[in-house]
Scaffold this motif. Structure first.
Motif, mmCIF file in Angstrom:
data_model
loop_
_atom_site.group_PDB
_atom_site.id
_atom_site.type_symbol
_atom_site.label_atom_id
_atom_site.label_comp_id
_atom_site.label_asym_id
_atom_site.label_seq_id
_atom_site.Cartn_x
_atom_site.Cartn_y
_atom_site.Cartn_z
ATOM 1 N N GLN A 154 8.202 17.226 1.332
ATOM 2 C CA GLN A 154 8.895 16.799 0.107
ATOM 3 C C GLN A 154 8.146 15.653 -0.580
ATOM 4 N N PHE A 155 7.579 14.768 0.225
ATOM 5 C CA PHE A 155 6.847 13.632 -0.344
ATOM 6 C C PHE A 155 5.566 14.114 -1.023
ATOM 7 N N SER A 156 4.838 15.004 -0.345
ATOM 8 C CA SER A 156 3.607 15.547 -0.944
ATOM 9 C C SER A 156 3.920 16.211 -2.281
ATOM 10 N N HIS A 157 4.997 16.971 -2.287
ATOM 11 C CA HIS A 157 5.406 17.679 -3.493
ATOM 12 C C HIS A 157 5.663 16.697 -4.642
ATOM 13 N N MET A 158 6.415 15.640 -4.354
ATOM 14 C CA MET A 158 6.747 14.677 -5.416
ATOM 15 C C MET A 158 5.523 13.897 -5.884
ATOM 16 N N ILE A 159 4.653 13.529 -4.941
ATOM 17 C CA ILE A 159 3.442 12.758 -5.290
ATOM 18 C C ILE A 159 2.583 13.561 -6.270
ATOM 19 N N ILE B 89 -0.575 12.304 -8.988
ATOM 20 C CA ILE B 89 -1.270 11.285 -8.184
ATOM 21 C C ILE B 89 -2.102 11.972 -7.099
ATOM 22 N N ASP B 90 -3.352 11.507 -6.939
ATOM 23 C CA ASP B 90 -4.219 12.060 -5.886
ATOM 24 C C ASP B 90 -3.549 11.863 -4.527
ATOM 25 N N LEU B 91 -3.734 12.849 -3.643
ATOM 26 C CA LEU B 91 -3.015 12.821 -2.368
ATOM 27 C C LEU B 91 -3.987 12.784 -1.186
ATOM 28 N N ALA B 92 -3.934 11.676 -0.440
ATOM 29 C CA ALA B 92 -4.673 11.579 0.830
ATOM 30 C C ALA B 92 -3.704 12.038 1.910
ATOM 31 N N MET C 38 -11.971 -2.729 -11.100
ATOM 32 C CA MET C 38 -10.535 -2.395 -10.961
ATOM 33 C C MET C 38 -10.227 -1.925 -9.542
ATOM 34 N N LYS C 39 -9.202 -2.524 -8.964
ATOM 35 C CA LYS C 39 -8.824 -2.085 -7.610
ATOM 36 C C LYS C 39 -8.061 -0.769 -7.694
ATOM 37 N N LYS C 40 -8.239 0.042 -6.665
ATOM 38 C CA LYS C 40 -7.470 1.293 -6.578
ATOM 39 C C LYS C 40 -6.072 0.959 -6.081
ATOM 40 N N LYS C 41 -5.067 1.486 -6.771
ATOM 41 C CA LYS C 41 -3.682 1.226 -6.352
ATOM 42 C C LYS C 41 -3.242 2.313 -5.368
ATOM 43 N N VAL C 42 -2.849 1.886 -4.168
ATOM 44 C CA VAL C 42 -2.547 2.830 -3.094
ATOM 45 C C VAL C 42 -1.058 2.771 -2.727
ATOM 46 N N ALA C 43 -0.405 3.914 -2.750
ATOM 47 C CA ALA C 43 0.983 4.026 -2.273
ATOM 48 C C ALA C 43 0.926 4.559 -0.843
ATOM 49 N N VAL C 44 1.662 3.940 0.075
ATOM 50 C CA VAL C 44 1.602 4.363 1.478
ATOM 51 C C VAL C 44 2.969 4.861 1.931
ATOM 52 N N PHE C 45 3.053 6.156 2.168
ATOM 53 C CA PHE C 45 4.300 6.784 2.644
ATOM 54 C C PHE C 45 4.248 6.867 4.168
ATOM 55 N N GLY C 46 5.244 6.281 4.808
ATOM 56 C CA GLY C 46 5.218 6.202 6.279
ATOM 57 C C GLY C 46 4.365 5.017 6.708
ATOM 58 N N VAL D 23 -1.150 7.868 0.168
ATOM 59 C CA VAL D 23 -1.411 8.341 1.531
ATOM 60 C C VAL D 23 -0.091 8.849 2.092
ATOM 61 N N ASN D 24 -0.075 10.106 2.522
ATOM 62 C CA ASN D 24 1.146 10.645 3.132
ATOM 63 C C ASN D 24 0.993 10.606 4.652
ATOM 64 N N GLY D 25 1.593 9.578 5.254
ATOM 65 C CA GLY D 25 1.574 9.412 6.714
ATOM 66 C C GLY D 25 2.951 9.585 7.321
ATOM 67 N N VAL D 26 3.773 10.383 6.635
ATOM 68 C CA VAL D 26 5.109 10.687 7.166
ATOM 69 C C VAL D 26 4.943 11.669 8.322
#
Ligand code: NDP
Ligand code: MG
Length: 372
Positions: free
Chosen positions: A89-94, A99-102, A1-9, A79-82
């Motif tokens: 605010q993004f970290s808080h919502m994630i 969801i695990d936060l990089a 199974m691939k890891k699903k990654v959300a990229v902010f910024g 990944v929070n790259g904002v």
């Protein structure tokens, strides 16, 4: 199974390095959400390339839309790259979505470490530092056990003005400051590297992430940026973590944690020098008098209360004013010192408290700018 990654910024420096990792390891990861602030063309191109329908330009979005994007992403990790304080605010919502936060956005921890750590615990999320120094310390504390850590030494490149005589620091411009010797990063963090405010923020970040006192976190200038940090264990041994200065290394570490993946990235080879010159690693104490932002960060930590929130807000306002050509280099520290001279004893309990104090500090920063 691939890891699903959300990229902010996703359009920034960290976003680009993250997507490079996902391109490099297509069997490991897939993109499930992408955000940018306003760069529509780049966001659309990335959405097309990564077959991602879940995208948002956050400058034109309401918080509910960010929330929906996160809910629909089904992400395993974000990944929070904002850039800057907007990242909180993004970290808080994630984390609220479990969801695990990089976390590349160090401002999140500098502003709201207690709230963010609590949220991560309550929602059973991993909080994985991406900032290279903290990724290094994290990897070493994971192996030795936090209880066996005596102290940490964060390395700093020293920035573009490392050896510039003090009197010439008065006249440097934003264009001079943007010429970073070893790292290629967004504008705000590049200015922070030139003033050593970046290292100040990182000392605050390290104390908060690893429960260390300011006395346990030292800074050393290491111009080659090959050692990302040191950790001293209780028995007195000093360990270092090395890799080329490329953010894809700590991003890969965070994205694969707690596993390890066979890396295809370029690695540091200490034997790659010539027999005559070898490869030299050098270390210098920071020039505290010429770069006051570092000492101001230590002072902010020791003052407790909300001084670190004020430090971050004042620095951000000052760095942006310097980038816009409104103030001179040395005034970044002057502005920050002026804001820190107010009373910030009050403790922020909630994220709303943090945002309110952040706003108050920015108002004071603006008053400083208006007075000039
Ligand atoms: P960049 O300026 O290169 O990129 C910032 C990204 O965030 C862009 O995608 C931008 O979108 C988006 N963005 C900017 N402002 C906002 C906002 N107000 N709200 C939402 N999104 C926004 O920054 P970096 O990648 O250099 O840095 C990102 C974070 O990572 C910072 O906190 C920095 O300190 C940290 N970091 C960065 C390192 C690096 O090597 N670059 C190293 C260690 C930490 P758009 O393009 O549309 O403007
Ligand atoms: Mg760093």
């Amino acid at each position: 199974m691939k890891k699903k990654v959300a990229v902010f910024g996703c359009t920034g420096s960290i976003g680009t390095s993250t997507l490079n990792i996902i391109r490099e390891f297509p069997d490991e990861f897939e993109v499930c959400a992408l955000t940018a602030q306003s760069n529509k063309a780049k966001l659309e191109a990335l959405a097309h390339e990564f077959h991602c329908r879940n995208t948002l330009l956050t400058a034109y979005a309401k918080p509910e839309q960010v929330d929906t994007l996160i809910a629909q992403s089904n992400a395993d990790i974000a990944v929070n790259g904002v850039a800057g304080s907007a990242g909180l605010q993004f970290s808080h919502m994630i984390l609220t979505h479990g969801i695990d936060l990089a976390l590349a956005n160090k401002e999140t921890i500098v502003m709201a470490a207690p709230q963010i750590k609590k949220l991560a615990q309550e929602h059973h999320c991993a909080l994985l530092p991406v900032d290279s120094e903290h990724s290094a310390v994290f990897s070493m504390t994971e192996r030795f056990g936090i209880e066996n850590i005596h102290s940490a030494i964060l390395t700093a490149s020293g920035g573009p003005f490392r050896t510039l005589p003090a009197e010439q620091l008065q006249t440097v411009t934003a264009a001079d400051a943007l010429k970073h010797p070893t790292w290629n990063m967004g504008h705000k963090i590049t200015i922070d590297s030139a003033t050593l405010a970046n290292k100040g923020l990182e000392v605050i970040e390290a104390c908060a992430l690893f429960d260390l006192s300011p006395e346990q976190v030292q800074v050393v200038i290491h111009p080659q940026s090959l050692i990302h940090s040191f950790v001293r264990t209780k028995d007195g041994v000093l360990y270092a973590q090395l890799s080329p200065p490329d953010m894809r290394h700590p991003i890969l570490t965070a994205l694969t944690w707690p596993r390890m993946t066979a890396s295809t990235l370029e690695q540091f080879d200490p034997a790659a020098g010539t027999p005559q010159d070898g490869i030299a690693l050098t270390f210098y104490p920071p020039r505290l008098n010429d770069f006051p932002m570092l000492s101001l960060a230590y002072q902010a930590i020791r003052s407790k209360g909300s001084y670190t929130i004020a430090y971050n807000a004042a620095n951000e306002a000052a760095a942006l004013a310097f980038l816009a050509g409104q103030i001179r280099f040395h005034e970044i520290a002057e502005l920050t010192e002026t804001v820190l001279s107010s009373d910030w004893q009050q403790t922020a309990v909630t994220i709303s408290d943090v945002l309110l104090l952040d706003k108050q500090a920015r108002t004071q920063a603006q008053q400083f700018l208006n007075r000039r």
